[in-house]
Design a protein around this motif. Structure first.
Motif, PDB file in Angstrom:
ATOM      1  N   ILE A 134       0.833  -1.201   0.000  1.00 49.53           N
ATOM      2  CA  ILE A 134       0.000   0.000   0.000  1.00 49.53           C
ATOM      3  C   ILE A 134       0.866   1.249   0.000  1.00 49.53           C
ATOM      4  O   ILE A 134       0.593   2.230  -0.696  1.00 49.53           O
ATOM      5  N   ARG A 135       1.944   1.226   0.796  1.00 51.56           N
ATOM      6  CA  ARG A 135       2.826   2.388   0.874  1.00 51.56           C
ATOM      7  C   ARG A 135       3.470   2.691  -0.472  1.00 51.56           C
ATOM      8  O   ARG A 135       3.517   3.843  -0.914  1.00 51.56           O
ATOM      9  N   TYR A 136       3.949   1.646  -1.154  1.00 48.79           N
ATOM     10  CA  TYR A 136       4.578   1.863  -2.457  1.00 48.79           C
ATOM     11  C   TYR A 136       3.561   2.310  -3.504  1.00 48.79           C
ATOM     12  O   TYR A 136       3.879   3.112  -4.389  1.00 48.79           O
ATOM     13  N   ALA A 137       2.327   1.790  -3.426  1.00 48.62           N
ATOM     14  CA  ALA A 137       1.277   2.244  -4.341  1.00 48.62           C
ATOM     15  C   ALA A 137       0.982   3.724  -4.114  1.00 48.62           C
ATOM     16  O   ALA A 137       0.824   4.498  -5.072  1.00 48.62           O
ATOM     17  N   GLY A 138       0.920   4.120  -2.858  1.00 48.19           N
ATOM     18  CA  GLY A 138       0.704   5.531  -2.546  1.00 48.19           C
ATOM     19  C   GLY A 138       1.840   6.409  -3.046  1.00 48.19           C
ATOM     20  O   GLY A 138       1.615   7.488  -3.594  1.00 48.19           O
TER      21      GLY A 138
ATOM     22  N   TYR B  22       1.617   6.862  -6.804  1.00 50.75           N
ATOM     23  CA  TYR B  22       0.578   7.819  -7.174  1.00 50.75           C
ATOM     24  C   TYR B  22       1.041   9.250  -6.932  1.00 50.75           C
ATOM     25  O   TYR B  22       0.774  10.155  -7.737  1.00 50.75           O
ATOM     26  N   LEU B  23       1.734   9.482  -5.837  1.00 53.23           N
ATOM     27  CA  LEU B  23       2.243  10.832  -5.563  1.00 53.23           C
ATOM     28  C   LEU B  23       3.276  11.261  -6.598  1.00 53.23           C
ATOM     29  O   LEU B  23       3.306  12.420  -7.017  1.00 53.23           O
ATOM     30  N   PHE B  24       4.134  10.332  -7.038  1.00 57.99           N
ATOM     31  CA  PHE B  24       5.098  10.658  -8.091  1.00 57.99           C
ATOM     32  C   PHE B  24       4.372  11.017  -9.393  1.00 57.99           C
ATOM     33  O   PHE B  24       4.795  11.924 -10.126  1.00 57.99           O
TER      34      PHE B  24
ATOM     35  N   LEU C 132      -5.389   7.591   1.002  1.00 57.28           N
ATOM     36  CA  LEU C 132      -4.289   6.695   0.642  1.00 57.28           C
ATOM     37  C   LEU C 132      -2.985   7.130   1.288  1.00 57.28           C
ATOM     38  O   LEU C 132      -2.197   6.298   1.751  1.00 57.28           O
ATOM     39  N   ILE C 133      -2.739   8.439   1.338  1.00 51.95           N
ATOM     40  CA  ILE C 133      -1.502   8.936   1.930  1.00 51.95           C
ATOM     41  C   ILE C 133      -1.389   8.489   3.384  1.00 51.95           C
ATOM     42  O   ILE C 133      -0.345   8.005   3.828  1.00 51.95           O
ATOM     43  N   SER C 134      -2.471   8.635   4.136  1.00 52.14           N
ATOM     44  CA  SER C 134      -2.431   8.258   5.544  1.00 52.14           C
ATOM     45  C   SER C 134      -2.488   6.750   5.728  1.00 52.14           C
ATOM     46  O   SER C 134      -1.763   6.185   6.547  1.00 52.14           O
ATOM     47  N   ALA C 135      -3.325   6.087   4.940  1.00 50.33           N
ATOM     48  CA  ALA C 135      -3.479   4.637   5.087  1.00 50.33           C
ATOM     49  C   ALA C 135      -2.220   3.887   4.696  1.00 50.33           C
ATOM     50  O   ALA C 135      -1.991   2.761   5.144  1.00 50.33           O
ATOM     51  N   SER C 136      -1.386   4.490   3.842  1.00 48.26           N
ATOM     52  CA  SER C 136      -0.184   3.805   3.367  1.00 48.26           C
ATOM     53  C   SER C 136       0.966   3.886   4.360  1.00 48.26           C
ATOM     54  O   SER C 136       2.054   3.383   4.090  1.00 48.26           O
TER      55      SER C 136
ATOM     56  N   ALA D 295       8.409  14.884  -3.025  1.00 45.72           N
ATOM     57  CA  ALA D 295       9.004  14.703  -1.704  1.00 45.72           C
ATOM     58  C   ALA D 295       8.098  13.860  -0.810  1.00 45.72           C
ATOM     59  O   ALA D 295       8.573  13.034  -0.029  1.00 45.72           O
ATOM     60  N   ALA D 296       6.768  14.067  -0.944  1.00 48.09           N
ATOM     61  CA  ALA D 296       5.837  13.253  -0.172  1.00 48.09           C
ATOM     62  C   ALA D 296       5.951  11.786  -0.554  1.00 48.09           C
ATOM     63  O   ALA D 296       5.949  10.901   0.292  1.00 48.09           O
ATOM     64  N   GLY D 297       6.078  11.519  -1.874  1.00 48.80           N
ATOM     65  CA  GLY D 297       6.257  10.148  -2.320  1.00 48.80           C
ATOM     66  C   GLY D 297       7.554   9.540  -1.822  1.00 48.80           C
ATOM     67  O   GLY D 297       7.584   8.399  -1.366  1.00 48.80           O
ATOM     68  N   ALA D 298       8.621  10.322  -1.889  1.00 49.73           N
ATOM     69  CA  ALA D 298       9.920   9.843  -1.419  1.00 49.73           C
ATOM     70  C   ALA D 298       9.882   9.585   0.090  1.00 49.73           C
ATOM     71  O   ALA D 298      10.494   8.626   0.582  1.00 49.73           O
ATOM     72  N   PHE D 299       9.137  10.411   0.821  1.00 47.03           N
ATOM     73  CA  PHE D 299       9.006  10.223   2.265  1.00 47.03           C
ATOM     74  C   PHE D 299       8.328   8.893   2.573  1.00 47.03           C
ATOM     75  O   PHE D 299       8.757   8.159   3.473  1.00 47.03           O
TER      76      PHE D 299
END
Length: 206
Positions: A75-79, A82-84, A119-123, A197-201
């Motif tokens: 889930i984290r990588y999917a999120g 998506y951010l990228f 998704l951001i929080s759930a990931s 940066a959010a995706g990288a985080f």
């Protein structure tokens, strides 16, 4: 929960809401790109996702964070992916005088923003770990009073939404000074960089 504990819990949740992380980066990006009014679906999605984790913590389901770590990783990588993608779209988005005024989200934007925030929080499985470690400081989970859970949910919702929307207002306020096409292009690319940066985080926090 005593009135003093409730106040301290609210303040702690507010500080947690404005602490830099993928959610704050995404709020800043959206606020800079589309204004503060476009941020509320994103903030609502993140807040409701946090409340889901909060309820899991309340009901003693901390085991999910341990036994389903592989699912959380996916889930984290999917999120992050998506951010990228959103970062790339922001970097390449066209600008113009009309775009600078488009601050009211359409219905489709509301749904997309809500899902993105959720998704951001759930990931981030560490959110549930935060609540698992955090709740016992303010609430005795072994002796819950009838109103403890609704009160904690209400305080969490209010603290998170207030913190996130204050960040959005700051980003939206800065956007008002970006009226030229060159300035808007720079804002879009800065927003894209924040989204990346959010995706990288998310990837780095594994």
């Amino acid at each position: 929960m005593t009135p003093e504990s409730a106040l301290l819990y609210f303040l702690a949740i507010f500080v947690f809401a404005v602490t830099p992380g993928p959610g704050i980066f995404a709020i800043l990006a959206r606020g800079m790109a589309s204004g503060a009014r476009a941020c509320w679906p994103l903030a609502l999605g993140m807040t409701l996702s946090d409340l889901f984790y909060l309820l899991l913590a309340f009901h003693g389901l901390a085991v999910l964070a341990e036994h389903y770590s592989e699912a959380f990783t996916l889930i984290r990588y999917a999120g992050a992916a998506y951010l990228f993608y959103l970062a790339w779209k922001l970097w390449r988005s066209p600008v113009g005088a009309a775009a600078a005024l488009a601050v009211v989200p359409r219905r489709s934007d509301i749904v997309k923003g809500f899902l993105q925030g959720f998704l951001i929080s759930a990931s981030n499985p560490k959110v549930i770990l935060f609540y698992i470690a955090f709740l016992p400081t303010f609430v005795d989970l072994t002796a819950l009073a009838a109103g403890d859970m609704p009160l904690t949910v209400a305080l969490t919702f209010a603290g998170l939404m207030l913190g996130l929307m204050l960040v959005a207002a700051g980003a939206g306020g800065a956007r008002r000074f970006l009226q030229t096409e060159r300035a808007m292009r720079g804002a879009n690319r800065s927003a894209g960089a924040l989204m990346a940066a959010a995706g990288a985080f998310l990837v780095a926090k594994g």
